[in-house]
Enzyme design. Sequence first.
Site, PDB file in Angstrom:
ATOM      1  N   ARG A   1       0.816  -1.212   0.000  1.00 41.05           N
ATOM      2  CA  ARG A   1       0.000   0.000   0.000  1.00 41.05           C
ATOM      3  C   ARG A   1       0.854   1.269   0.000  1.00 41.05           C
ATOM      4  O   ARG A   1       0.438   2.317  -0.512  1.00 41.05           O
ATOM      5  CB  ARG A   1      -0.876  -0.039   1.247  1.00 41.05           C
ATOM      6  CG  ARG A   1      -1.897   1.042   1.320  1.00 41.05           C
ATOM      7  CD  ARG A   1      -2.850   0.757   2.472  1.00 41.05           C
ATOM      8  NE  ARG A   1      -3.843   1.798   2.562  1.00 41.05           N
ATOM      9  CZ  ARG A   1      -4.110   2.466   3.675  1.00 41.05           C
ATOM     10  NH1 ARG A   1      -3.474   2.188   4.787  1.00 41.05           N
ATOM     11  NH2 ARG A   1      -5.019   3.412   3.675  1.00 41.05           N
TER      12      ARG A   1
ATOM     13  N   HIS B   1       0.270   4.911  -1.949  1.00 44.65           N
ATOM     14  CA  HIS B   1       0.151   6.224  -1.299  1.00 44.65           C
ATOM     15  C   HIS B   1       1.251   7.157  -1.753  1.00 44.65           C
ATOM     16  O   HIS B   1       1.030   8.354  -1.942  1.00 44.65           O
ATOM     17  CB  HIS B   1       0.188   6.073   0.226  1.00 44.65           C
ATOM     18  CG  HIS B   1      -1.131   5.698   0.805  1.00 44.65           C
ATOM     19  ND1 HIS B   1      -1.658   6.282   1.915  1.00 44.65           N
ATOM     20  CD2 HIS B   1      -2.043   4.783   0.404  1.00 44.65           C
ATOM     21  CE1 HIS B   1      -2.845   5.748   2.185  1.00 44.65           C
ATOM     22  NE2 HIS B   1      -3.098   4.837   1.293  1.00 44.65           N
TER      23      HIS B   1
ATOM     24  N   ASN C   1      -4.105   8.216   6.285  1.00 48.50           N
ATOM     25  CA  ASN C   1      -2.978   7.282   6.330  1.00 48.50           C
ATOM     26  C   ASN C   1      -3.288   6.012   7.116  1.00 48.50           C
ATOM     27  O   ASN C   1      -2.413   5.173   7.267  1.00 48.50           O
ATOM     28  CB  ASN C   1      -1.776   7.967   6.982  1.00 48.50           C
ATOM     29  CG  ASN C   1      -2.011   8.212   8.459  1.00 48.50           C
ATOM     30  OD1 ASN C   1      -2.917   7.646   9.054  1.00 48.50           O
ATOM     31  ND2 ASN C   1      -1.192   9.038   9.046  1.00 48.50           N
TER      32      ASN C   1
ATOM     33  N   HIS D   1      -6.134  -5.356  -2.802  1.00 49.97           N
ATOM     34  CA  HIS D   1      -6.883  -5.657  -1.584  1.00 49.97           C
ATOM     35  C   HIS D   1      -7.071  -7.165  -1.373  1.00 49.97           C
ATOM     36  O   HIS D   1      -7.823  -7.576  -0.508  1.00 49.97           O
ATOM     37  CB  HIS D   1      -8.231  -4.925  -1.598  1.00 49.97           C
ATOM     38  CG  HIS D   1      -8.089  -3.442  -1.443  1.00 49.97           C
ATOM     39  ND1 HIS D   1      -9.126  -2.561  -1.589  1.00 49.97           N
ATOM     40  CD2 HIS D   1      -7.003  -2.683  -1.125  1.00 49.97           C
ATOM     41  CE1 HIS D   1      -8.696  -1.326  -1.387  1.00 49.97           C
ATOM     42  NE2 HIS D   1      -7.411  -1.365  -1.106  1.00 49.97           N
TER      43      HIS D   1
HETATM   44  C1  HEM Z   1      -8.887   2.463  -5.587  1.00 54.46           C
HETATM   45  C2  HEM Z   1      -8.718   3.243  -4.571  1.00 54.46           C
HETATM   46  C3  HEM Z   1      -8.319   2.728  -3.217  1.00 54.46           C
HETATM   47  C4  HEM Z   1      -8.939   3.016  -2.052  1.00 54.46           C
HETATM   48  C5  HEM Z   1     -10.134   3.931  -1.864  1.00 54.46           C
HETATM   49  C6  HEM Z   1      -8.243   2.287  -1.023  1.00 54.46           C
HETATM   50  C7  HEM Z   1      -8.555   2.335   0.310  1.00 54.46           C
HETATM   51  C8  HEM Z   1      -8.005   1.545   1.283  1.00 54.46           C
HETATM   52  C9  HEM Z   1      -8.396   1.553   2.664  1.00 54.46           C
HETATM   53  C10 HEM Z   1      -9.442   2.465   3.275  1.00 54.46           C
HETATM   54  C11 HEM Z   1      -7.682   0.602   3.292  1.00 54.46           C
HETATM   55  C12 HEM Z   1      -7.766   0.223   4.749  1.00 54.46           C
HETATM   56  C13 HEM Z   1      -6.940   1.156   5.587  1.00 54.46           C
HETATM   57  C14 HEM Z   1      -7.265   0.975   7.028  1.00 54.46           C
HETATM   58  O1  HEM Z   1      -8.412   1.220   7.403  1.00 54.46           O
HETATM   59  O2  HEM Z   1      -6.379   0.593   7.797  1.00 54.46           O
HETATM   60  C15 HEM Z   1      -6.817  -0.004   2.321  1.00 54.46           C
HETATM   61  C16 HEM Z   1      -5.936  -1.012   2.583  1.00 54.46           C
HETATM   62  C17 HEM Z   1      -5.065  -1.518   1.672  1.00 54.46           C
HETATM   63  N1  HEM Z   1      -4.896  -1.082   0.368  1.00 54.46           N
HETATM   64 FE1  HEM Z   1      -6.095   0.171  -0.626  1.00 54.46          FE
HETATM   65  N2  HEM Z   1      -7.226   1.571  -1.580  1.00 54.46           N
HETATM   66  C18 HEM Z   1      -7.235   1.806  -2.917  1.00 54.46           C
HETATM   67  C19 HEM Z   1      -6.334   1.310  -3.834  1.00 54.46           C
HETATM   68  C20 HEM Z   1      -5.255   0.517  -3.511  1.00 54.46           C
HETATM   69  C21 HEM Z   1      -4.173   0.197  -4.399  1.00 54.46           C
HETATM   70  C22 HEM Z   1      -4.013   0.745  -5.809  1.00 54.46           C
HETATM   71  C23 HEM Z   1      -3.339  -0.632  -3.727  1.00 54.46           C
HETATM   72  C24 HEM Z   1      -2.060  -1.248  -4.200  1.00 54.46           C
HETATM   73  C25 HEM Z   1      -1.897  -1.772  -5.368  1.00 54.46           C
HETATM   74  C26 HEM Z   1      -3.914  -0.846  -2.416  1.00 54.46           C
HETATM   75  C27 HEM Z   1      -3.403  -1.681  -1.468  1.00 54.46           C
HETATM   76  C28 HEM Z   1      -3.907  -1.826  -0.198  1.00 54.46           C
HETATM   77  C29 HEM Z   1      -3.429  -2.822   0.748  1.00 54.46           C
HETATM   78  C30 HEM Z   1      -2.371  -3.869   0.487  1.00 54.46           C
HETATM   79  C31 HEM Z   1      -4.142  -2.611   1.932  1.00 54.46           C
HETATM   80  C32 HEM Z   1      -3.966  -3.364   3.250  1.00 54.46           C
HETATM   81  C33 HEM Z   1      -3.069  -2.548   4.161  1.00 54.46           C
HETATM   82  C34 HEM Z   1      -2.714  -3.231   5.469  1.00 54.46           C
HETATM   83  O3  HEM Z   1      -2.733  -4.451   5.554  1.00 54.46           O
HETATM   84  O4  HEM Z   1      -2.416  -2.488   6.426  1.00 54.46           O
HETATM   85  N3  HEM Z   1      -5.054  -0.112  -2.312  1.00 54.46           N
HETATM   86  N4  HEM Z   1      -7.023   0.593   1.091  1.00 54.46           N
HETATM   87  C1  LIG Z   2      -1.633   9.186  10.651  1.00 57.62           C
HETATM   88  O1  LIG Z   2      -2.384  10.346  10.865  1.00 57.62           O
HETATM   89  C2  LIG Z   2      -2.794  10.507  12.201  1.00 57.62           C
HETATM   90  C3  LIG Z   2      -3.773  11.685  12.252  1.00 57.62           C
HETATM   91  O2  LIG Z   2      -3.206  12.875  11.761  1.00 57.62           O
HETATM   92  C4  LIG Z   2      -1.557  10.661  13.087  1.00 57.62           C
HETATM   93  O3  LIG Z   2      -1.945  10.828  14.431  1.00 57.62           O
HETATM   94  C5  LIG Z   2      -0.699   9.404  12.960  1.00 57.62           C
HETATM   95  O4  LIG Z   2       0.484   9.532  13.673  1.00 57.62           O
HETATM   96  C6  LIG Z   2      -0.371   9.135  11.504  1.00 57.62           C
HETATM   97  N1  LIG Z   2       0.258   7.834  11.354  1.00 57.62           N
HETATM   98  C7  LIG Z   2       1.482   7.667  10.864  1.00 57.62           C
HETATM   99  C8  LIG Z   2       1.937   6.263  10.694  1.00 57.62           C
HETATM  100  O5  LIG Z   2       2.214   8.562  10.540  1.00 57.62           O
END
Ligand code: HEM
Ligand SMILES: *[C@@H]1O[C@H](CO)[C@@H](O)[C@H](O)[C@H]1NC(C)=O
Length: 330
Positions: free
Chosen positions: A67, A71, A98, A199
């Site tokens: 991810r 970002h 983030n 995902h």
């Molecule tokens: C299409 C738009 C996208 C949106 C709106 C989105 C949004 C999100 C959100 C909200 C999460 C969960 C974060 C959390 O609550 O901790 C997430 C996790 C993740 N996203 Fe996306 N994402 C997008 C595209 C992508 C892309 C392009 C990739 C990489 C190719 C990606 C890879 C991941 C991965 C691997 C996770 C899991 C992270 C973890 O295990 O901590 N995402 N994403």
């Molecule tokens: C992500 O953003 C929150 C809110 O601004 C902050 O408190 C936190 O430290 C940030 N996390 C990282 C990994 O930088």
Amino acid sequence: MTTSKNSFGVFMLQMMVLSLLITLQAEGQGLKVGFYEKTCPHAEKIVSDVIKEVMAVAPSLSGPLLRMHFHDCFIRGCDGSVLLDSPTRQSEKYAPPNLSLRGFNIIDRVKLALEKACPGLVSCADIVALVARDVTVETKGPFWEVETGRRDGKVSLFSDPINPVTGLISFASNITTLKQKFALRGLSTKDLVVLSGGHTIGMSHCTSFESRLYNFTGKGDTDPTMDPNYIARLKLKCKPNDQTTLAELDPGSFKTFDDSYYKLVTKRRGLLESDAALLNDRETKAYLVQATSHGSTFFKDFGVSMVNMGRIGVLTGSQGEIRKVCSKAN
Ligand code: HEM
Ligand SMILES: *[C@@H]1O[C@H](CO)[C@@H](O)[C@H](O)[C@H]1NC(C)=O
Ligand SMILES: *[C@@H]1O[C@H](CO)[C@@H](O)[C@H](O)[C@H]1NC(C)=O
Ligand SMILES: *[C@@H]1O[C@H](CO)[C@@H](O)[C@H](O)[C@H]1NC(C)=O
């Protein structure tokens, strides 16, 4: 006869100029596979060795590390700006969307190993791109050749990820917004549906989908596009206002890079609204079906789309710098 020959000649000339222009444009990017071949021949091996070690003891970092490249690239281009720290917490990694971005210390570890072998040569932006590939491979996903030659940016702003136009994409985005935000970065609708396949690994905070379970339109309702059985199961895991619990994006195989994400989305079990939104467009919907079929091209497509993503707004040549430490501009 002569005229048609001439116009054919003009046509060929036009085609040559056109293909030259296309080549120049591609080279203007300044990225290429094996950029460090001569200057730091073992660079890619050094990265993958560290990642193998890390994955052996902390496999849950595969999600965050994949991810991170997303970002990085979506904010200011793939320039390592996501890594920059700020004593006053004013850099982009501190901005709210983030959620759960982590693994920064792993990038530092890779950088340390590279600085030992070839000081000052390998950019942090390239490290992030290589690491994204290597964690994909380690979770049994596809291998692709990563283009390198990115240089590191010096700017990272808290306001960037939260910019409504150029900022990060909200998990509540509809298909129109998703397509627009990808297009803004030169990525296609196909790239959108393919990269959403990321995902297939990792976790999400309950906060990223809570409203779908409890208060979808502010009337205490649930998201009607989500499988009610799935909603019931998620409610057991995520209570209202739960800020800390994590749920698997692809339950059952969240540690394995496979096509099951697409199966879930098709069955209305995509966890985020942005996942479910892929059912609302003819092209992305067709892809969901294709990706789970016998002749699925998902693995090959993922590599292609990751290369496309890795080209967004890159700094090359003499732009930017090669950071000595990934969390700090030189
Ligand atoms: C299409 C738009 C996208 C949106 C709106 C989105 C949004 C999100 C959100 C909200 C999460 C969960 C974060 C959390 O609550 O901790 C997430 C996790 C993740 N996203 Fe996306 N994402 C997008 C595209 C992508 C892309 C392009 C990739 C990489 C190719 C990606 C890879 C991941 C991965 C691997 C996770 C899991 C992270 C973890 O295990 O901590 N995402 N994403
Ligand atoms: C992500 O953003 C929150 C809110 O601004 C902050 O408190 C936190 O430290 C940030 N996390 C990282 C990994 O930088
Ligand atoms: C999609 O979301 C955007 C931004 O929130 C909104 O302006 C637009 O009306 C929505 N489009 C559809 C078709 O719902
Ligand atoms: C649901 O959302 C509405 C509108 O945002 C809010 O007023 C209400 O307090 C929320 N209800 C719950 C149970 O969170």
